[in-house]
Each structure stands twice: as structure tokens, then as C-alpha cells.
Design a protein around this motif. Sequence first.
Motif, PDB file in Angstrom:
ATOM      1  N   LYS A 168      15.753  14.308   5.174  1.00 45.60           N
ATOM      2  CA  LYS A 168      16.827  14.149   4.195  1.00 45.60           C
ATOM      3  C   LYS A 168      16.181  13.951   2.824  1.00 45.60           C
ATOM      4  CE  LYS A 168      21.160  11.613   3.450  1.00 45.60           C
ATOM      5  NZ  LYS A 168      21.957  12.831   3.344  1.00 45.60           N
ATOM      6  N   GLU A 169      16.112  15.029   2.062  1.00 45.92           N
ATOM      7  CA  GLU A 169      15.313  14.998   0.837  1.00 45.92           C
ATOM      8  C   GLU A 169      15.895  14.121  -0.258  1.00 45.92           C
ATOM      9  OE1 GLU A 169      17.873  18.766   0.679  1.00 45.92           O
ATOM     10  OE2 GLU A 169      16.614  17.762   2.144  1.00 45.92           O
ATOM     11  N   ASP A 170      17.222  13.834  -0.208  1.00 45.55           N
ATOM     12  CA  ASP A 170      17.797  13.025  -1.281  1.00 45.55           C
ATOM     13  C   ASP A 170      17.638  11.521  -1.024  1.00 45.55           C
ATOM     14  OD1 ASP A 170      19.513  12.903   0.818  1.00 45.55           O
ATOM     15  OD2 ASP A 170      21.341  13.257  -0.339  1.00 45.55           O
ATOM     16  N   ASP A 171      16.957  11.147   0.059  1.00 46.38           N
ATOM     17  CA  ASP A 171      16.672   9.741   0.355  1.00 46.38           C
ATOM     18  C   ASP A 171      15.166   9.544   0.368  1.00 46.38           C
ATOM     19  OD1 ASP A 171      16.564   7.134   1.147  1.00 46.38           O
ATOM     20  OD2 ASP A 171      17.267   7.490   3.202  1.00 46.38           O
ATOM     21  N   GLN A 172      14.598   9.353  -0.808  1.00 47.99           N
ATOM     22  CA  GLN A 172      13.144   9.234  -0.917  1.00 47.99           C
ATOM     23  C   GLN A 172      12.630   7.883  -0.411  1.00 47.99           C
ATOM     24  OE1 GLN A 172      10.773  11.639  -2.026  1.00 47.99           O
ATOM     25  NE2 GLN A 172      12.557  12.932  -1.607  1.00 47.99           N
ATOM     26  N   THR A 173      13.531   6.945  -0.104  1.00 47.57           N
ATOM     27  CA  THR A 173      13.071   5.656   0.398  1.00 47.57           C
ATOM     28  C   THR A 173      12.482   5.763   1.793  1.00 47.57           C
ATOM     29  OG1 THR A 173      15.265   5.129   1.302  1.00 47.57           O
ATOM     30  CG2 THR A 173      14.818   4.453  -0.969  1.00 47.57           C
ATOM     31  N   GLN A 174      12.746   6.889   2.490  1.00 54.00           N
ATOM     32  CA  GLN A 174      12.203   7.047   3.841  1.00 54.00           C
ATOM     33  C   GLN A 174      10.720   7.411   3.818  1.00 54.00           C
ATOM     34  OE1 GLN A 174      13.788  10.499   5.970  1.00 54.00           O
ATOM     35  NE2 GLN A 174      14.374  11.404   4.010  1.00 54.00           N
ATOM     36  N   PHE A 175      10.189   7.713   2.613  1.00 53.28           N
ATOM     37  CA  PHE A 175       8.771   8.072   2.510  1.00 53.28           C
ATOM     38  C   PHE A 175       8.037   6.964   1.741  1.00 53.28           C
ATOM     39  CE2 PHE A 175      11.206  12.094   2.441  1.00 53.28           C
ATOM     40  CZ  PHE A 175      10.812  12.568   3.674  1.00 53.28           C
ATOM     41  N   ALA A 176       7.523   5.989   2.485  1.00 55.74           N
ATOM     42  CA  ALA A 176       6.792   4.874   1.863  1.00 55.74           C
ATOM     43  C   ALA A 176       5.351   5.311   1.639  1.00 55.74           C
ATOM     44  CB  ALA A 176       6.864   3.647   2.758  1.00 55.74           C
ATOM     45  N   VAL A 177       5.128   5.977   0.521  1.00 54.16           N
ATOM     46  CA  VAL A 177       3.808   6.546   0.236  1.00 54.16           C
ATOM     47  C   VAL A 177       2.789   5.429   0.015  1.00 54.16           C
ATOM     48  CG1 VAL A 177       2.520   8.022  -1.349  1.00 54.16           C
ATOM     49  CG2 VAL A 177       4.886   8.583  -0.772  1.00 54.16           C
ATOM     50  N   PRO A 178       1.623   5.503   0.678  1.00 60.13           N
ATOM     51  CA  PRO A 178       0.617   4.439   0.516  1.00 60.13           C
ATOM     52  C   PRO A 178       0.056   4.397  -0.905  1.00 60.13           C
ATOM     53  CG  PRO A 178       0.158   5.826   2.441  1.00 60.13           C
ATOM     54  CD  PRO A 178       1.207   6.521   1.646  1.00 60.13           C
ATOM     55  N   ASN A 179      -0.323   3.201  -1.340  1.00 62.85           N
ATOM     56  CA  ASN A 179      -1.039   3.072  -2.603  1.00 62.85           C
ATOM     57  C   ASN A 179      -2.340   3.858  -2.539  1.00 62.85           C
ATOM     58  OD1 ASN A 179       0.815   1.358  -3.889  1.00 62.85           O
ATOM     59  ND2 ASN A 179      -0.112  -0.472  -2.962  1.00 62.85           N
ATOM     60  N   LYS A 180      -2.760   4.365  -3.673  1.00 61.84           N
ATOM     61  CA  LYS A 180      -3.968   5.196  -3.717  1.00 61.84           C
ATOM     62  C   LYS A 180      -5.183   4.449  -3.167  1.00 61.84           C
ATOM     63  CE  LYS A 180      -6.706   8.045  -6.892  1.00 61.84           C
ATOM     64  NZ  LYS A 180      -6.799   8.576  -8.290  1.00 61.84           N
ATOM     65  N   LYS A 181      -5.334   3.185  -3.523  1.00 59.95           N
ATOM     66  CA  LYS A 181      -6.528   2.432  -3.121  1.00 59.95           C
ATOM     67  C   LYS A 181      -6.459   1.969  -1.666  1.00 59.95           C
ATOM     68  CE  LYS A 181      -7.524   0.776  -7.799  1.00 59.95           C
ATOM     69  NZ  LYS A 181      -7.575  -0.401  -8.708  1.00 59.95           N
ATOM     70  N   GLU A 182      -5.293   2.033  -1.061  1.00 59.60           N
ATOM     71  CA  GLU A 182      -5.129   1.544   0.303  1.00 59.60           C
ATOM     72  C   GLU A 182      -4.993   2.669   1.328  1.00 59.60           C
ATOM     73  OE1 GLU A 182      -1.693  -0.881  -0.107  1.00 59.60           O
ATOM     74  OE2 GLU A 182      -2.702  -2.371  -1.372  1.00 59.60           O
ATOM     75  N   ALA A 183      -5.102   3.921   0.887  1.00 59.18           N
ATOM     76  CA  ALA A 183      -4.939   5.066   1.791  1.00 59.18           C
ATOM     77  C   ALA A 183      -6.031   5.070   2.849  1.00 59.18           C
ATOM     78  CB  ALA A 183      -4.973   6.357   0.989  1.00 59.18           C
ATOM     79  N   LYS A 184      -5.661   5.538   4.057  1.00 61.31           N
ATOM     80  CA  LYS A 184      -6.606   5.580   5.177  1.00 61.31           C
ATOM     81  C   LYS A 184      -6.727   6.999   5.716  1.00 61.31           C
ATOM     82  CE  LYS A 184      -5.574   0.875   6.840  1.00 61.31           C
ATOM     83  NZ  LYS A 184      -4.506   0.565   5.877  1.00 61.31           N
ATOM     84  N   GLY A 185      -7.778   7.176   6.560  1.00 64.12           N
ATOM     85  CA  GLY A 185      -7.962   8.431   7.264  1.00 64.12           C
ATOM     86  C   GLY A 185      -8.194   9.620   6.337  1.00 64.12           C
TER      87      GLY A 185
END
Length: 387
Positions: A168-185
Motif C-alpha cells: 500500500k504505497e500511500d501508507d509509508q509508515t509500514q516501511f520503517a527504514v533503518p538509520n544509515k549508521k545502524e543498517a545491517k547486512g
Amino acid sequence: MNYFLSVSFIILLIKGLNCQELDQLDELIDYLKNNPNSKIGFLSASNYASVKRILPEGIKPAYIEHEEDLTKMVLNGSITAALVSGLPEARYHDSLHIFSSGLVTLHSILMAPDQSSDYPHGNSESSATYDLSIAINAAISRVQLKGIDKELAIKNAPKEIVHAHTCKEDDQTQFAVPNKKEAKGFLREILDKKEIRVLGNGPFNWGDNDGNYLVDPPVGFYPDLLQAIIDEFKNMSGPDKESYGEITIKRIQTKESPFPWYFLFNGTTHITEPYFILDAPYGGSGKKCSTESDCYKANLPSGYEPCSNFCRHPNRPRIFMLRSSCTALGTDSKFYTKRGTKKSSGGSNTALVLLIVFFVLGVIGSAGIIGYLIFRERRGLPVFRPI
């Protein structure tokens, strides 16, 4: 009796005029049932798998690397029809009948799953693709929300896409993008190296409208779509508001058979191109092997993929074996056939049919008059009645 025979002849004649024209799905299916040795052309085994269930048994798929070669084979009669998950190039449209298969094909970006009890064959690095998948899904949904995918389809016409979105593209709250410094993998690796490695099938030329990967940089809808997704990706940020920054695309194309899905598992690549068909089968990692222990773990009795020169796996839907992004796009897969020389245009064909009908009716009428006159003469009646 002669009248009915003549009418039957007209009907058969009209059908004969149109016998070369396969311009609808039901006509193509009927033709294939009556001609089981016919060949249908595809750009990949995945395209064939997507429509196999509607084709009669015994039809032979012909796999052709480049769309232009596929179209030329239709036009020279080497194959009965072809199928693409889109449209052939515009310059051939006047010579072709193009019609829907009635099936929507879903395409997505694929990644390796993180290793778990459900995915023992997955990447062993902790959370290798979890963070990456969230970021890729957020980028895809933003492209769709802004209508960029539709704009790219218009830019690369003829290109038809079906809006079949699984996020559902109009609900961006479903994508909790990680902080740049905390990204893994893999996301951590991509942000550190400022490069995302993309696995593709080829390089092939699927037409300048869909994607010509024989030129550098590649052109067409699919290359433009991936670039749009990465443009959104690099502008994203987590709660700290620090954007991910510049990311370049490094394409790794392969024609290997079986397809080397293990490139995703071992980190050779991070993601696939966005054109991969979601409901096509996964048949194993494709890694070269001499024993099963050379292969990836699997939920199979031996614990590993069977080894037959390459690591294989009983066919499973890709969505069961790989991590899929939100659907990048849907396409209405199209068949196309050659326009027959007897029906080069609707107007000329109709005129020809009418001319023949009037001619036959004239013959019938003349024969009737002559027969009537002979009938009267044999009975001693005046041939012509007096006024």
C-alpha cells in the motif's frame, strides 16, 4: 439443393480467406490443438512457465535470446506465435496481430532470504537482506506513489503496465527504514561502498521499449525503472533524517544455465533486476558441484540440494525460496502472430469477400433462370409469357 450447396460454398470460402489469421486467443488455442507440432517463441523459460497452463499439451517452446529475432521468426513463419510480457517494438505492429493472453504476470526484485529453519539455504550472514528489503520496498512504493512507473511506460512506449501492487504505497509508515549508521547486512555494505550489485539474465536485447542490455548504459523501461527505484533509495533516511546518499548500480549479467541464484546467497550480487517473474519456478541454486555437500542446505531428506553437476532442487515457486520485494510492476503478457497476406487490411478483405459473394449469387441466379427456361421448354410451354 444447388442453392444450399452454393451458400455452403460461400461460407467455406469466407472461412478460407481468414484461415491464415490468428488474431484472438481462442483462435490460437484452437489452431495449436489441431497442430500439436507448432512452436511458440519465448524470451525465457519463465515467460513460458507463466502461460503454460493455458496452452495445449505437446506445444514446443522455442527460446530466443533477443526480441527482434523472436519477431523475425514469427514473420518468416519459423514459429506460429510468440509471447512477451509487454509489447513488441512499434515498428513491427503493422505486420502483427497482438492480443492478450488473459494473464497478468507479476514482476519483482528478488533477494536471498536470511537463513532460518524455514530457509536453511538462505544467506548465513545475520540479517543479510532484512534491512535491505525494507529499503527496497520503500523505494518501490514511492516510485508507484508518485506515478513514476506510469511516466516511464509512456516514455518507453509501446509499454503497457498493470497496476498490481502488493504494498500500500500511500501508507509509508509500514516501511520503517533503518538509520544509515545502524543498517545491517547487505544494506550496510551497499551504503559503505556506495554501490549496489544487481543480478540480471543476459545481456539480451528485449527491444528498446522494454530493455536493450547490449548497449551501455542499457535503455528501455526496465533499466529506467531500476534507476528510478535506486534514485528513491538513495534519497531515503531513517528517523535520524540522514539520507543514504549516492549509490551506483553495478550490473552482473549472466547467461549461465541453470541460472546461478547462488550469486544472491554468497553476496556476489545484492538484488535482481526488477523484471524477474514472481510465479516462475525456482529449481535450485545452480552452483557447480561434485557432491551434495558442495550445495546449499535444504528442507530435503539429505539436508542438501541434490547434486547433478549443478546444485538442483525440486521445482518450487520462487516466492517460497527467495525473498521478494513488493511487486515492481504487472504486465499483461501478449501473444503475437503474423498478419496473413490474404487479410492485409480490413477494407480490402471485406471488399474481396463481397465481390466473391455477389459473383457467386449472380451465378446462382443465372443458373436458376436458365433452369427455369429449360423446364418450361421441355413441357412445351412458352419460354416467355406474353404480356
